[in-house]
Design a protein around this motif. Structure first.
Motif, PDB file in Angstrom:
ATOM      1  N   ALA A   1       0.826  -1.202   0.000  1.00 24.59           N
ATOM      2  CA  ALA A   1       0.000   0.000   0.000  1.00 24.59           C
ATOM      3  C   ALA A   1       0.865   1.258   0.000  1.00 24.59           C
ATOM      4  O   ALA A   1       0.606   2.203  -0.743  1.00 24.59           O
ATOM      5  CB  ALA A   1      -0.950  -0.010   1.196  1.00 24.59           C
ATOM      6  N   ARG A   2       1.919   1.270   0.849  1.00 29.79           N
ATOM      7  CA  ARG A   2       2.791   2.451   0.861  1.00 29.79           C
ATOM      8  C   ARG A   2       4.143   2.202   1.519  1.00 29.79           C
ATOM      9  O   ARG A   2       5.121   2.856   1.179  1.00 29.79           O
ATOM     10  CB  ARG A   2       2.112   3.620   1.574  1.00 29.79           C
ATOM     11  N   TRP A   3       4.242   1.251   2.425  1.00 30.14           N
ATOM     12  CA  TRP A   3       5.452   1.143   3.235  1.00 30.14           C
ATOM     13  C   TRP A   3       6.674   0.726   2.436  1.00 30.14           C
ATOM     14  O   TRP A   3       7.802   1.093   2.783  1.00 30.14           O
ATOM     15  CB  TRP A   3       5.225   0.160   4.392  1.00 30.14           C
ATOM     16  N   HIS A   4       6.508  -0.038   1.366  1.00 32.41           N
ATOM     17  CA  HIS A   4       7.677  -0.498   0.611  1.00 32.41           C
ATOM     18  C   HIS A   4       8.334   0.632  -0.184  1.00 32.41           C
ATOM     19  O   HIS A   4       9.431   0.449  -0.727  1.00 32.41           O
ATOM     20  CB  HIS A   4       7.284  -1.649  -0.324  1.00 32.41           C
ATOM     21  N   THR A   5       7.678   1.800  -0.242  1.00 33.82           N
ATOM     22  CA  THR A   5       8.233   2.926  -0.996  1.00 33.82           C
ATOM     23  C   THR A   5       8.887   3.989  -0.124  1.00 33.82           C
ATOM     24  O   THR A   5       9.430   4.952  -0.654  1.00 33.82           O
ATOM     25  CB  THR A   5       7.121   3.595  -1.825  1.00 33.82           C
ATOM     26  N   VAL A   6       8.868   3.843   1.194  1.00 31.64           N
ATOM     27  CA  VAL A   6       9.377   4.903   2.067  1.00 31.64           C
ATOM     28  C   VAL A   6      10.847   4.734   2.400  1.00 31.64           C
ATOM     29  O   VAL A   6      11.393   5.491   3.202  1.00 31.64           O
ATOM     30  CB  VAL A   6       8.555   4.989   3.374  1.00 31.64           C
ATOM     31  N   GLY A   7      11.501   3.753   1.799  1.00 28.47           N
ATOM     32  CA  GLY A   7      12.922   3.539   2.025  1.00 28.47           C
ATOM     33  C   GLY A   7      13.488   2.622   0.964  1.00 28.47           C
ATOM     34  O   GLY A   7      12.757   2.041   0.145  1.00 28.47           O
ATOM     35  N   ALA A   8      14.797   2.506   0.954  1.00 31.15           N
ATOM     36  CA  ALA A   8      15.474   1.713  -0.072  1.00 31.15           C
ATOM     37  C   ALA A   8      15.601   0.252   0.352  1.00 31.15           C
ATOM     38  O   ALA A   8      15.715  -0.061   1.543  1.00 31.15           O
ATOM     39  CB  ALA A   8      16.855   2.297  -0.350  1.00 31.15           C
ATOM     40  N   HIS A   9      15.564  -0.619  -0.652  1.00 27.79           N
ATOM     41  CA  HIS A   9      15.866  -2.052  -0.500  1.00 27.79           C
ATOM     42  C   HIS A   9      14.944  -2.768   0.487  1.00 27.79           C
ATOM     43  O   HIS A   9      15.361  -3.716   1.160  1.00 27.79           O
ATOM     44  CB  HIS A   9      17.317  -2.242  -0.052  1.00 27.79           C
ATOM     45  N   PHE A  10      13.690  -2.348   0.568  1.00 29.05           N
ATOM     46  CA  PHE A  10      12.761  -3.021   1.479  1.00 29.05           C
ATOM     47  C   PHE A  10      12.583  -4.486   1.086  1.00 29.05           C
ATOM     48  O   PHE A  10      12.677  -5.391   1.936  1.00 29.05           O
ATOM     49  CB  PHE A  10      11.403  -2.312   1.468  1.00 29.05           C
ATOM     50  N   HIS A  11      12.323  -4.735  -0.206  1.00 33.46           N
ATOM     51  CA  HIS A  11      12.031  -6.101  -0.630  1.00 33.46           C
ATOM     52  C   HIS A  11      13.256  -7.003  -0.527  1.00 33.46           C
ATOM     53  O   HIS A  11      13.130  -8.194  -0.208  1.00 33.46           O
ATOM     54  CB  HIS A  11      11.490  -6.090  -2.062  1.00 33.46           C
ATOM     55  N   THR A  12      14.444  -6.445  -0.785  1.00 37.33           N
ATOM     56  CA  THR A  12      15.664  -7.243  -0.639  1.00 37.33           C
ATOM     57  C   THR A  12      15.841  -7.692   0.806  1.00 37.33           C
ATOM     58  O   THR A  12      16.118  -8.872   1.082  1.00 37.33           O
ATOM     59  CB  THR A  12      16.883  -6.427  -1.091  1.00 37.33           C
ATOM     60  N   MET A  13      15.690  -6.774   1.746  1.00 35.22           N
ATOM     61  CA  MET A  13      15.838  -7.118   3.157  1.00 35.22           C
ATOM     62  C   MET A  13      14.741  -8.069   3.607  1.00 35.22           C
ATOM     63  O   MET A  13      14.983  -8.967   4.435  1.00 35.22           O
ATOM     64  CB  MET A  13      15.838  -5.845   4.006  1.00 35.22           C
ATOM     65  N   PHE A  14      13.547  -7.899   3.068  1.00 37.36           N
ATOM     66  CA  PHE A  14      12.435  -8.781   3.432  1.00 37.36           C
ATOM     67  C   PHE A  14      12.733 -10.218   3.010  1.00 37.36           C
ATOM     68  O   PHE A  14      12.526 -11.166   3.782  1.00 37.36           O
ATOM     69  CB  PHE A  14      11.154  -8.277   2.767  1.00 37.36           C
ATOM     70  N   GLN A  15      13.250 -10.393   1.794  1.00 38.39           N
ATOM     71  CA  GLN A  15      13.566 -11.736   1.311  1.00 38.39           C
ATOM     72  C   GLN A  15      14.736 -12.345   2.085  1.00 38.39           C
ATOM     73  O   GLN A  15      14.736 -13.549   2.381  1.00 38.39           O
ATOM     74  CB  GLN A  15      13.880 -11.684  -0.188  1.00 38.39           C
ATOM     75  N   LEU A  16      15.728 -11.535   2.430  1.00 42.51           N
ATOM     76  CA  LEU A  16      16.849 -12.055   3.219  1.00 42.51           C
ATOM     77  C   LEU A  16      16.400 -12.451   4.620  1.00 42.51           C
ATOM     78  O   LEU A  16      16.910 -13.422   5.193  1.00 42.51           O
ATOM     79  CB  LEU A  16      17.961 -11.002   3.293  1.00 42.51           C
ATOM     80  N   LEU A  17      15.445 -11.708   5.175  1.00 45.08           N
ATOM     81  CA  LEU A  17      14.892 -12.096   6.472  1.00 45.08           C
ATOM     82  C   LEU A  17      14.228 -13.463   6.386  1.00 45.08           C
ATOM     83  O   LEU A  17      14.425 -14.320   7.258  1.00 45.08           O
ATOM     84  CB  LEU A  17      13.890 -11.046   6.951  1.00 45.08           C
ATOM     85  N   LEU A  18      13.463 -13.678   5.319  1.00 41.60           N
ATOM     86  CA  LEU A  18      12.811 -14.980   5.140  1.00 41.60           C
ATOM     87  C   LEU A  18      13.845 -16.081   4.966  1.00 41.60           C
ATOM     88  O   LEU A  18      13.680 -17.190   5.499  1.00 41.60           O
ATOM     89  CB  LEU A  18      11.881 -14.930   3.929  1.00 41.60           C
ATOM     90  N   MET A  19      14.914 -15.789   4.229  1.00 41.70           N
ATOM     91  CA  MET A  19      15.960 -16.793   4.051  1.00 41.70           C
ATOM     92  C   MET A  19      16.576 -17.182   5.392  1.00 41.70           C
ATOM     93  O   MET A  19      16.770 -18.367   5.690  1.00 41.70           O
ATOM     94  CB  MET A  19      17.041 -16.247   3.124  1.00 41.70           C
ATOM     95  N   GLY A  20      16.899 -16.187   6.227  1.00 46.68           N
ATOM     96  CA  GLY A  20      17.505 -16.470   7.516  1.00 46.68           C
ATOM     97  C   GLY A  20      16.583 -17.243   8.434  1.00 46.68           C
ATOM     98  O   GLY A  20      17.007 -18.215   9.089  1.00 46.68           O
ATOM     99  N   VAL A  21      15.321 -16.854   8.498  1.00 42.20           N
ATOM    100  CA  VAL A  21      14.365 -17.540   9.381  1.00 42.20           C
ATOM    101  C   VAL A  21      14.122 -18.966   8.904  1.00 42.20           C
ATOM    102  O   VAL A  21      14.149 -19.922   9.698  1.00 42.20           O
ATOM    103  CB  VAL A  21      13.053 -16.741   9.455  1.00 42.20           C
ATOM    104  N   ASN A  22      13.887 -19.142   7.602  1.00 44.21           N
ATOM    105  CA  ASN A  22      13.649 -20.484   7.069  1.00 44.21           C
ATOM    106  C   ASN A  22      14.865 -21.384   7.265  1.00 44.21           C
ATOM    107  O   ASN A  22      14.734 -22.566   7.605  1.00 44.21           O
ATOM    108  CB  ASN A  22      13.300 -20.406   5.581  1.00 44.21           C
ATOM    109  N   GLY A  23      16.058 -20.830   7.042  1.00 46.28           N
ATOM    110  CA  GLY A  23      17.261 -21.615   7.238  1.00 46.28           C
ATOM    111  C   GLY A  23      17.450 -22.045   8.683  1.00 46.28           C
ATOM    112  O   GLY A  23      17.876 -23.181   8.956  1.00 46.28           O
TER     113      GLY A  23
END
Length: 543
Positions: free
Chosen positions: A105-127
């Motif tokens: 809706a809006r939060w992914h546009t208020v800063g840089a690299h949101f989606h990259t950090m989100f995917q890395l968080l999922l990688m760390g938790v899943n691992g």
């Protein structure tokens, strides 16, 4: 588990890693493209997690061991999928898809690299949920922490930056303790593979066993910090309440990562043998203190974000107490409570922003002042002058009421089912002639009191927000924001309707965990593929 399905075990790690790497090469101005890649990756993760979850894991058919590089344990990296890790994977991906859709809706546009950090968080938790050795647990833990630092600071603002700095400092200290604990364990046992470590513990000399237990204690502190055990939890309510709504929604799983590791290592390494029961008293009394502290915090919180943050501590305290009691029947209900409370708290964090969107800063403080001293300028409302509640407020109010029912454990939703399962298991010892212990009675009382505290706090907050709002304005809510909240709450409803099969799954999972030989034999006896084995054998003959 055969053929291509066996390779799905590593997919929850590789998929977000590949998505994060791809997103780095896309310019930040191409937000739609980045959002679609992140969304596609997360949706695929949900599908993979559902497939892995549906693979039945029984004590007689444990085949969820994946040997990376085709090297047998303990010499190579091993991933292990069992009932507990499959459950946590599915829970993580469901929270992730809800938080990600909300952020679009809006939060992914208020800063840089949101989606990259989100995917890395999922990688760390899943691992962390899948790994079978302590060193790679440390690696995935660090990946998760590094991504969480950026996500917590996403959107900036003085309060968020201040809370983020405290969060980073505390978790860096936890990572250091993690490394020290792992080093002590490796120095005394010569292995970091969990199954191999569990098999070696009975043969360790008493003096080296004490050093190994010291390392396990240091390692436990690192995860108790993440789980939020008192007095290591003062950072958590502030950090979680300062995070943006979708980030706080996915952060709800991070405290459960600490619970997961403690449960896994406690049952595997210290379930039986010379170190049986190691650390159980710490978990018990620490859980009591955490539950009391969280309950007081829930009652004292005026801001909804703080209330949600302390609700995380109530959930962690309850689970830590159950781990300290170490009773299989109670633990089954606790697993159901873990799932229900995590879904509820994640939905509540995202709902808070929508509810508070129509309020001015400091509205809660002003409401408390008016409760104490009254409003001198309040006009008497004439009979028949009722105000019609807009549709948006009706939907938000319904979701808020559902969160209140779930957090307090009232019927008919899954919060009640989970607490009833735990309490009935506690009281069931009296039915077979063995009276509940003092620790069990303490847990019963505290669980009931924490539910009453949640009911009082949520009712008070609901009255201020929906019945006596000072501004009287209706917040502007997008469909893409309210749907994820309703989705998570619908999952709790599904958990209520399907409570019987859910409890059967939890019972099976706990029984498997209670028999560490199943895990140990599966990991240590999983054969490598023929090609690698033949090559290794040829190399040995040549030498």
């Amino acid at each position: 588990m055969t053929g291509w399905m066996h390779h799905l075990i590593i997919a929850p790690i590789l998929l977000p890693l590949a998505a994060a790497a791809l997103l780095l090469f896309i310019d930040e101005r191409q937000r739609v493209a980045k959002a679609m890649i992140s969304l596609a990756s997360t949706l695929l993760l949900v599908g993979i997690s559902l497939i892995l979850f549906r693979i039945e894991t029984s004590p007689n058919d444990f085949d969820g061991v994946y040997l990376l590089g085709n090297w047998a344990a303990p010499f190579g990296i091993v991933l292990v999928l069992d009932g507990l890790s499959a459950l946590m994977l599915l829970l993580t991906t469901l929270l992730a898809i809800a938080a990600l859709i909300y952020s679009l809706a809006r939060w992914h546009t208020v800063g840089a690299h949101f989606h990259t950090m989100f995917q890395l968080l999922l990688m760390g938790v899943n691992g962390a949920f899948l790994t079978g050795d302590l060193f790679n647990l440390f690696v995935f833990f660090e990946v998760m922490l590094a991504a969480s630092y950026g996500l917590l600071l996403h959107g900036s603002g003085p309060l968020r930056v201040k809370a983020g700095m405290h969060y980073i400092a505390v978790n860096l200290a936890a990572a250091l303790l993690f490394l020290i604990g792992v080093s002590l364990i490796y120095g005394t046992t010569g292995t970091l593979n969990m199954a191999d470590l569990a098999a070696r513990i009975p043969d360790i000399e008493p003096d080296r066993l004490m050093l190994m237990e010291a390392g396990a204690g240091v390692l436990g502190i690192a995860f108790l910090i993440k789980a939020g055990m008192w007095p290591l939890c003062f950072w958590l309510p502030t950090a979680y309440s300062a995070a943006s709504a979708p980030v706080a929604g996915i952060f709800a799983i991070l405290s459960k990562l600490g619970i997961y590791v403690i449960l896994r290592l406690t049952m595997l390494l210290f379930g039986e043998g010379p170190s049986a029961g190691f650390g159980s008293s710490v978990l018990l009394y620490g859980g009591i203190a955490t539950l009391i502290f969280g309950t007081i915090g829930v009652l004292a919180s005026q801001a909804l974000g703080r209330l949600a943050g302390f609700s995380v501590l109530v959930s962690s305290g309850t689970l830590l107490m159950v781990l300290g009691i170490n009773d299989g029947a109670i633990s089954s209900g606790a697993l159901l409570y873990l799932v229900s409370s995590t879904l509820t708290i994640s939905a509540f964090f995202m709902l808070i922003e929508l509810v508070e969107r129509g309020q001015d800063a400091g509205a809660n403080v002003l409401a408390v002042t008016m409760e104490a001293y009254g409003d001198a300028e309040e006009d008497e409302q004439e009979e028949g002058d009722g105000v019609t509640m807009p549709g948006t407020m009706a939907i938000l109010g319904t979701c808020f009421a559902a969160c209140g029912i779930l957090l307090s454990g009232l019927p008919p939703l899954s919060g009640f089912v989970a607490k009833f399962a735990m309490l009935s298991a506690m009281m069931g010892t009296g039915a077979i002639g063995v009276p509940p212990t003092a620790a069990v009675w303490t847990l019963i009382v505290l669980v009931i009191l924490s539910g009453v505290a949640a009911l009082i706090s949520m009712t008070r907050a609901g009255i201020r927000t929906f019945w006596s709002s000072i501004e009287g304005t209706v917040p502007r809510v997008l469909v893409i924001e309210i749907v994820p909240v309703m989705f998570l709450l619908a999952l709790t409803l599904l958990l209520t309707v399907r409570a019987e099969p859910a409890m059967q799954y939890m019972d099976t999972t706990i029984r498997t965990l209670s028999n560490p030989a199943i895990y140990i034999d599966a990991v240590r006896n999983t054969p490598v593929d023929g090609g690698q084995a033949d090559a290794a054998g040829a190399g040995g003959e040549a030498n």
